[in-house]
Design a protein around this motif. Structure first.
Motif, PDB file in Angstrom:
ATOM      1  N   GLU A 282       9.469  11.450  -4.975  1.00 14.20           N
ATOM      2  CA  GLU A 282       9.824  11.073  -3.189  1.00 14.20           C
ATOM      3  C   GLU A 282       8.464  10.822  -2.089  1.00 14.20           C
ATOM      4  N   VAL A 283       7.903  11.468  -2.205  1.00 13.59           N
ATOM      5  CA  VAL A 283       7.059  11.289  -1.615  1.00 13.59           C
ATOM      6  C   VAL A 283       5.948  10.176  -1.144  1.00 13.59           C
ATOM      7  N   ARG A 284       5.814   9.763  -2.708  1.00 15.51           N
ATOM      8  CA  ARG A 284       4.908   8.464  -3.208  1.00 15.51           C
ATOM      9  C   ARG A 284       6.031   7.608  -2.728  1.00 15.51           C
ATOM     10  N   LEU A 285       7.079   7.071  -3.329  1.00 13.18           N
ATOM     11  CA  LEU A 285       8.001   6.563  -2.565  1.00 13.18           C
ATOM     12  C   LEU A 285       8.067   5.755  -1.231  1.00 13.18           C
ATOM     13  N   GLU A 286       8.231   6.771  -0.545  1.00  9.52           N
ATOM     14  CA  GLU A 286       7.884   7.237   1.123  1.00  9.52           C
ATOM     15  C   GLU A 286       6.979   5.875   1.518  1.00  9.52           C
TER      16      GLU A 286
ATOM     17  N   GLY B 251       1.331   4.590  -4.451  1.00  2.00           N
ATOM     18  CA  GLY B 251       1.359   6.245  -3.608  1.00  2.00           C
ATOM     19  C   GLY B 251       0.972   7.276  -3.447  1.00  2.00           C
ATOM     20  N   ALA B 252       0.572   7.962  -4.444  1.00  2.00           N
ATOM     21  CA  ALA B 252      -0.477   9.197  -4.909  1.00  2.00           C
ATOM     22  C   ALA B 252      -1.766   9.173  -3.333  1.00  2.00           C
ATOM     23  N   GLY B 253      -1.868   7.829  -2.644  1.00  2.00           N
ATOM     24  CA  GLY B 253      -3.000   8.895  -2.247  1.00  2.00           C
ATOM     25  C   GLY B 253      -4.295   8.164  -2.973  1.00  2.00           C
ATOM     26  N   LYS B 254      -4.248   7.364  -3.745  1.00  2.00           N
ATOM     27  CA  LYS B 254      -5.359   7.435  -3.440  1.00  2.00           C
ATOM     28  C   LYS B 254      -6.882   6.609  -3.260  1.00  2.00           C
ATOM     29  N   SER B 255      -6.464   5.578  -2.333  1.00  2.00           N
ATOM     30  CA  SER B 255      -7.107   5.017  -1.404  1.00  2.00           C
ATOM     31  C   SER B 255      -7.664   6.172  -0.561  1.00  2.00           C
TER      32      SER B 255
END
Length: 218
Positions: free
Chosen positions: A154-158, A31-35
């Motif tokens: 929490e950002v990654r979970l969302e 969920g961090a945004g690696k993609s």
């Protein structure tokens, strides 16, 4: 974005053969945004080798499917790997994970090496290796620099929940089995904080590429 003091690149083991191309490792927690960063790197003209994509292709090969079915009966159905069934079979079992990795990892590495060689033959100076478990697989020593994409839990979970397919509990369980975000950040050459806007993420990425001396096209 944070960066280490001094030169950001990580020198390779001098015992390894000299390569004609440099590797930029890309990783981050779920969920961090690696993609998202992988797409940005591709848009800047860099070749991005996706380890997950190569793993999917490997598990479409008949020989590999036969080995997987022999090792994990009933995970191949009508000639197609049931990825959910395989994940459920191995998740949380280190012995089963090691068994799976012994079948797939050498083939994935071979595919990544072949694609890297193609990029080198095209005269490219850098290639990006997008590897979710880069640190857990102890591959950072084979990279010249490593980008870690991070964001608060929490950002990654969302974000992960919005993609669907996994419950909050599933995501937390997977996250807990990976190296902590704090440790990943400590080992990174550069950390991209993806808790803000897309423009801010791009600014951090471009700064990292500039410091690494990686030419880009936009």
């Amino acid at each position: 974005m944070t960066a280490p003091e001094g030169p950001p690149s990580r020198p390779l083991d001098p015992r390894q053969p000299q390569r004609l191309i440099r590797r930029l490792g890309l990783t981050g927690s779920i969920g961090a945004g690696k993609s998202t960063v992988a797409r940005l790197l591709h848009a800047r003209g860099l070749t991005v080798l996706d380890a997950d994509e190569q793993a999917r292709r490997v598990t479409e090969e008949p020989e590999v499917l036969a080995e997987l079915e022999a090792a994990f009966p009933s995970v191949v159905r009508e000639g197609v790997l049931d990825r959910a069934a395989l994940a459920a079979r191995v998740f949380g079992d280190a012995e089963q994970v090691a068994r799976l990795n012994a079948i797939t990892h050498p083939r994935v590495r071979a595919r990544m090496a072949a694609l890297e060689a193609e990029a080198a033959a095209r005269g490219e100076a850098w290639v990006v290796q997008d590897i979710p478990l880069l640190f857990e697989s102890r591959l950072e020593g084979t990279m010249d620099a490593v980008l870690v994409v991070d964001a608060p839990l929490e950002v990654r979970l969302e974000r992960a929940l919005a993609r669907g397919g996994l419950s909050r509990e599933d995501i937390l369980a997977r996250d807990a089995r990976q190296m902590s975000g704090e440790e990943k950040r400590r080992r990174a050459s550069f950390v991209l904080d993806n808790s803000g806007s897309s423009a801010e993420l791009e600014r951090q990425l471009d700064e990292a590429l500039l410091q690494l001396g990686i030419p880009v096209s936009k």
